[in-house]
Write a protein that holds these residues in place. Sequence first.
Motif, mmCIF file in Angstrom:
data_model
loop_
_atom_site.group_PDB
_atom_site.id
_atom_site.type_symbol
_atom_site.label_atom_id
_atom_site.label_comp_id
_atom_site.label_asym_id
_atom_site.label_seq_id
_atom_site.Cartn_x
_atom_site.Cartn_y
_atom_site.Cartn_z
ATOM 1 N N GLN A 93 0.989 -1.169 -0.036
ATOM 2 C CA GLN A 93 -0.018 0.156 0.033
ATOM 3 C C GLN A 93 0.846 1.253 -0.074
ATOM 4 O O GLN A 93 0.562 2.288 -0.590
ATOM 5 N N ALA A 94 1.956 1.291 0.591
ATOM 6 C CA ALA A 94 2.876 2.293 0.725
ATOM 7 C C ALA A 94 3.338 2.586 -0.715
ATOM 8 O O ALA A 94 3.778 3.835 -0.752
ATOM 9 N N GLN A 95 3.745 1.711 -1.450
ATOM 10 C CA GLN A 95 4.162 2.068 -2.848
ATOM 11 C C GLN A 95 3.461 2.661 -3.734
ATOM 12 O O GLN A 95 3.371 3.680 -4.404
ATOM 13 N N LEU A 96 2.144 2.353 -3.531
ATOM 14 C CA LEU A 96 0.825 2.854 -4.310
ATOM 15 C C LEU A 96 0.686 4.315 -3.747
ATOM 16 O O LEU A 96 0.469 4.966 -4.525
ATOM 17 N N ALA A 97 0.619 4.533 -2.600
ATOM 18 C CA ALA A 97 0.159 5.610 -1.821
ATOM 19 C C ALA A 97 1.471 6.687 -2.279
ATOM 20 O O ALA A 97 1.294 7.876 -2.469
ATOM 21 N N LEU A 98 2.750 6.332 -2.186
ATOM 22 C CA LEU A 98 3.910 7.157 -2.328
ATOM 23 C C LEU A 98 4.054 7.614 -4.047
ATOM 24 O O LEU A 98 4.132 8.769 -4.181
ATOM 25 N N GLU A 99 3.415 6.629 -5.001
ATOM 26 C CA GLU A 99 3.189 7.293 -6.281
ATOM 27 C C GLU A 99 2.387 8.292 -6.426
ATOM 28 O O GLU A 99 2.409 9.277 -7.163
ATOM 29 N N GLU A 100 1.159 8.167 -5.484
ATOM 30 C CA GLU A 100 0.127 9.040 -5.734
ATOM 31 C C GLU A 100 0.557 10.414 -5.119
ATOM 32 O O GLU A 100 0.298 11.387 -5.818
ATOM 33 N N SER A 108 10.341 14.312 -4.003
ATOM 34 C CA SER A 108 10.747 12.825 -3.560
ATOM 35 C C SER A 108 10.307 12.471 -2.324
ATOM 36 O O SER A 108 10.234 13.392 -1.604
ATOM 37 N N CYS A 109 9.740 11.156 -2.126
ATOM 38 C CA CYS A 109 8.916 10.906 -1.051
ATOM 39 C C CYS A 109 9.737 9.689 -0.315
ATOM 40 O O CYS A 109 10.217 8.836 -1.332
ATOM 41 N N ALA A 110 9.455 9.230 0.650
ATOM 42 C CA ALA A 110 9.803 8.029 1.252
ATOM 43 C C ALA A 110 9.274 7.457 2.560
ATOM 44 O O ALA A 110 8.448 8.425 3.280
ATOM 45 N N VAL A 111 9.033 6.207 2.900
ATOM 46 C CA VAL A 111 8.786 5.541 4.065
ATOM 47 C C VAL A 111 9.970 5.014 4.680
ATOM 48 O O VAL A 111 10.467 4.140 4.149
ATOM 49 N N HIS A 126 11.783 8.788 -6.471
ATOM 50 C CA HIS A 126 12.318 9.806 -6.631
ATOM 51 C C HIS A 126 11.701 10.526 -7.710
ATOM 52 O O HIS A 126 10.896 9.961 -8.628
ATOM 53 N N THR A 127 11.705 12.052 -7.707
ATOM 54 C CA THR A 127 11.261 12.689 -9.004
ATOM 55 C C THR A 127 12.598 13.223 -9.815
ATOM 56 O O THR A 127 13.488 12.556 -9.640
ATOM 57 N N ARG A 128 11.981 13.954 -10.829
ATOM 58 C CA ARG A 128 13.248 14.518 -11.650
ATOM 59 C C ARG A 128 14.351 15.188 -11.101
ATOM 60 O O ARG A 128 15.195 15.511 -11.467
ATOM 61 N N ARG A 129 13.689 15.817 -10.016
ATOM 62 C CA ARG A 129 14.740 17.014 -9.318
ATOM 63 C C ARG A 129 15.580 15.963 -8.334
ATOM 64 O O ARG A 129 15.381 15.970 -7.061
#
Length: 261
Positions: A93-100, A108-111, A126-129
């Motif tokens: 669920q964390a993977q899907l939630a981070l993508e959103e 860029s986001c992480a758990v 990661h984002t492009r930044r």
Amino acid sequence: MAEIRMATPESESFVRTFARGLKIIEAMGQGAERQTLGDVAEAVDLPRTAVRRFLLTLIDLSFVKTDGKYYWLTPKVLRLGLSYLYSLPYWRQAQLALEELCARIGQSCAVSVLDEEDIVYVQRLHTRRILPMSPSLGSRLPAHAVSMGRVLLSGLDDAALDAYLQTATLKKLTGATVVDRARLKAAVEQVREQGYAWVDGELDESIAGLGVPVRDKDGAIVAAINVSLPAGAFDEATALRQFLPELRHTASQLRAAGVSY
């Protein structure tokens, strides 16, 4: 229910051979890709004859390969780490939630979870930044110097937090890193009160982070989620306004999905 007693190196229930085998795998993963018997023995501080027996056992189990001179880990070792990730009820669920979340905020986001003095990334997008320091799945960072670490430390009870503060190695990573134990305790207590952590330039002068807790159904903090930002591009007030509601929304999604241990 019978009481479960923790095994210690001095107790009869502690299996030294098993512990040494795990120590060898860990040491091989932290060293060069291919290592000699002497390299491994030096890393784990064990006699070469003992290390050779462990390596031969690991070869039989397909965790290690050798060409007769060098030894290296095989992909099968990944099963050990993935077993932990698959055991986390919120990992997928964390993977899907981070993508959103990343799609909404463009950062860029992480758990992560707490492991002794470090945080360990269990999800990272990661984002492009791309920032100068870009941790990936399984990366470890010192808890005292990052936003998710402060969040996870805030989830400890008073006794556990005091124990951490007494024994943790608080390394000065930048000029801004808080290493004074009284100041760090005050910072963690502030995170408890406000429900988020803002850390700017303490791990790396070019990176700031905003983190919030991920709680289980009983309200206990079991993970942290954050957004990594270029230091200087955002101050705390701007970061809170733009990203705190989104982070808390994602954390609530994970809790609703049944986060627990």
